[in-house]
Design an enzyme around this catalytic site. Structure first.
Site, short mmCIF file in Angstrom:
data_model
loop_
_atom_site.label_atom_id
_atom_site.label_comp_id
_atom_site.label_asym_id
_atom_site.label_seq_id
_atom_site.Cartn_x
_atom_site.Cartn_y
_atom_site.Cartn_z
N GLU A 159 -35.83 2.04 -9.72
CA GLU A 159 -35.45 3.24 -10.46
C GLU A 159 -35.95 3.18 -11.89
O GLU A 159 -36.24 2.12 -12.41
CB GLU A 159 -33.94 3.44 -10.44
N GLU A 301 -36.81 -0.97 -12.00
CA GLU A 301 -38.07 -0.56 -11.34
C GLU A 301 -38.20 -1.13 -9.93
O GLU A 301 -39.19 -0.87 -9.25
CB GLU A 301 -39.31 -1.00 -12.14
#
Lengths: 334, 334
Positions: A159, A301
């Site tokens: 994310e 991420e």
């Protein structure tokens, strides 16, 4: 059937040419993946990491060290291949899909960007619910549909979203009852006074929305579009008997919601990494998750999942490829 | 020059598109490898794992759960590709070299086996020195020569030798002064009474050879041919400015000897894994080593190093391939 399979898996693992138990957590992992895939010869096929990006209205409360524009700028960086997750996913043979779940920016049609934008960022949950129930449903459905389109059997979640450690900490506080001060951390690099403010913002919002207790209502009130989309994707991935790679504070908060809706999802989860974000360890404990890696990462991420992928391969590979005591004619313990 | 390089490395790492420090130990690792290779753009070339096998006269004291024949049988398993280290080295793109340092077995000329046999096993150090000074010198020289023949710049160490946790624990006890009872563990699966006996064997031997204190004398008196060969290989690898992957109780005991001879060797060492063998954590602490992985392995063979190799690649890759804030036009911290 599952008890029989579990016994066959344990037998296969114990008869490999090594002292019993000497491959430690890789043995536990091989056993789990065998159960997920319902076989003593599991295989990793087309692992994919999906990075979901979204913006957060709660940034208006001054809870992030970086400006909101960094969300879309980092999406551009993902598309250009310059972020850490690009490097680690490519290194470890993992496809990467970048999803706009609700970034406050117009990208226009872009090669390599999956546009599932729900809105230009959530609303500020310090003032009002972050999203409507309809938006939350839409986000979860979009996540599930993305999983349906995947060819493989391993999915990692990542994310990007300035402000999303605040949303994740609020979800943690509401769903576990752990005090807000123990849920908040520095995020991308907030100074201690900022962390205190972040905790107070969550406490005040929790008081404002005190009647909100059902997991989906909590998700809509405090979550983010990327978090809701991940929760929907996770639930569908477990239905499809995929292996779910869980890392990071925000990804784990999405799992917290999903596990409240469907506790059996945890059987499919491999916990990749314990982050340095304050609160992540307690969140993992609330889920009973034991992470493979502790590398002091705090980047998100999906980097922890990309880095743990070789260990997932190693678990499957030793089970499929190592000789047995009998086949190698090695003497057993005396 | 080194201070300048260290500053340039820190600057390069800090300017990657991530919050400062958010790649945790991978940042430390990238910095270290840059210093080892004297560049801000390090590269991993032809990583190799060398597995050294040897037998131990001290098995006569009944200190192992497995019979001595397992040493040569496992060497055969390495040559046939059926052991854990074969699987993990192949998976992670690492060549594997199997060295007979002193197995008590005649293999004859064999494809894939590097014959550097010093003798058919060491003598029983409970009674007499394990090897002669000449044998110890020969073993270290053979290890150094093997390193000189390697084409790459990363070397991992592995070992196989029934009885060698006893030799390694004796080295640890003699070189660190930590009580024998804290140095011994279950090895391949010794029951608690066996572990107690192992501790007593070491205590008695330490008393018998009380005058032996110099590192090379300690190595010859208590060590094994595979341990001495690894110590020699490690010292040469550091001279050649290679990255040394250190895992496991026995491999770390070889480093303990090497570091007493040449403390600067530690600058070149990446600690791959903290083993479940009792004593390994304290041995690592004595060397100031912080392992990348904690997977509850206790197998040896260099498995921890093979499994850590993707993290070494990740450290180098993020340094070489990630965008900077400036190149990606991402806003910095406000």
């Amino acid at each position: 059937a599952d008890a029989g399979l579990a016994a066959r898996l344990a037998h296969a693992i114990d008869n490999k040419t090594k002292p019993r138990g000497s491959l430690g957590v890789l043995e536990t992992l091989a056993h789990q993946i065998g159960l997920v895939q319902r076989t003593t010869a599991p295989a990793i096929e087309a692992p994919a990491i999906l990075v979901f990006a979204g913006d957060h209205g709660v940034v208006a409360e001054g809870i992030s060290a970086f400006p909101q524009d960094v969300t879309w700028q980092m999406v551009e960086n993902f598309l250009a291949g310059g972020a850490a997750i690009n490097v680690f996913a490519a290194q470890n043979g993992c496809t990467l899909q970048v999803v706009d779940a609700g970034v406050a920016h117009d990208f226009g049609p872009r090669d390599g960007l999956t546009d599932r934008k729900i809105a230009h960022g959530t609303r500020n949950f310090a003032v009002e619910p972050a999203m409507t129930p309809g938006q939350c449903t839409q986000a979860r459905g979009a996540g599930a549909a993305l999983v349906d389109a995947l060819p493989g059997n391993v999915i990692g979640f990542g994310e990007m979203g300035i402000g999303n450690t605040t949303a994740a900490a609020a979800l943690m506080h509401k769903l576990t009852g752990i005090p807000a001060a123990a849920c908040v951390g520095a995020g991308t690099g907030l100074a201690p006074d900022g962390v205190l403010r972040k905790g107070r913002v969550i406490e005040a919002a929790a008081a404002r929305h005190a009647g909100v207790t059902e997991p989906l209502d909590v998700l809509a009130t405090f979550g983010g579009f990327e978090i809701a989309m991940m929760a929907g994707a996770m639930l569908r991935a477990a239905e499809r008997r995929m292996v779910l790679l869980i890392d990071g504070f925000i990804v784990t908060s999405a799992l917290l919601v999903a596990a409240r809706l469907q506790p059996a999802i945890l059987d499919y989860c491999v916990f990749a990494h314990c982050s340095n974000e304050h609160g992540h360890r307690q969140m993992l404990e609330a889920l009973g998750g034991k992470p493979l890696l502790q590398l002091d990462l705090r980047l998100g991420e999906g980097t922890g999942s990309a880095l743990a992928l070789p260990l997932v391969h190693a678990a499957v590979n030793f089970l499929n490829r190592m000789a047995t005591f009998a086949s190698a004619q090695v003497s057993e313990k005396s």
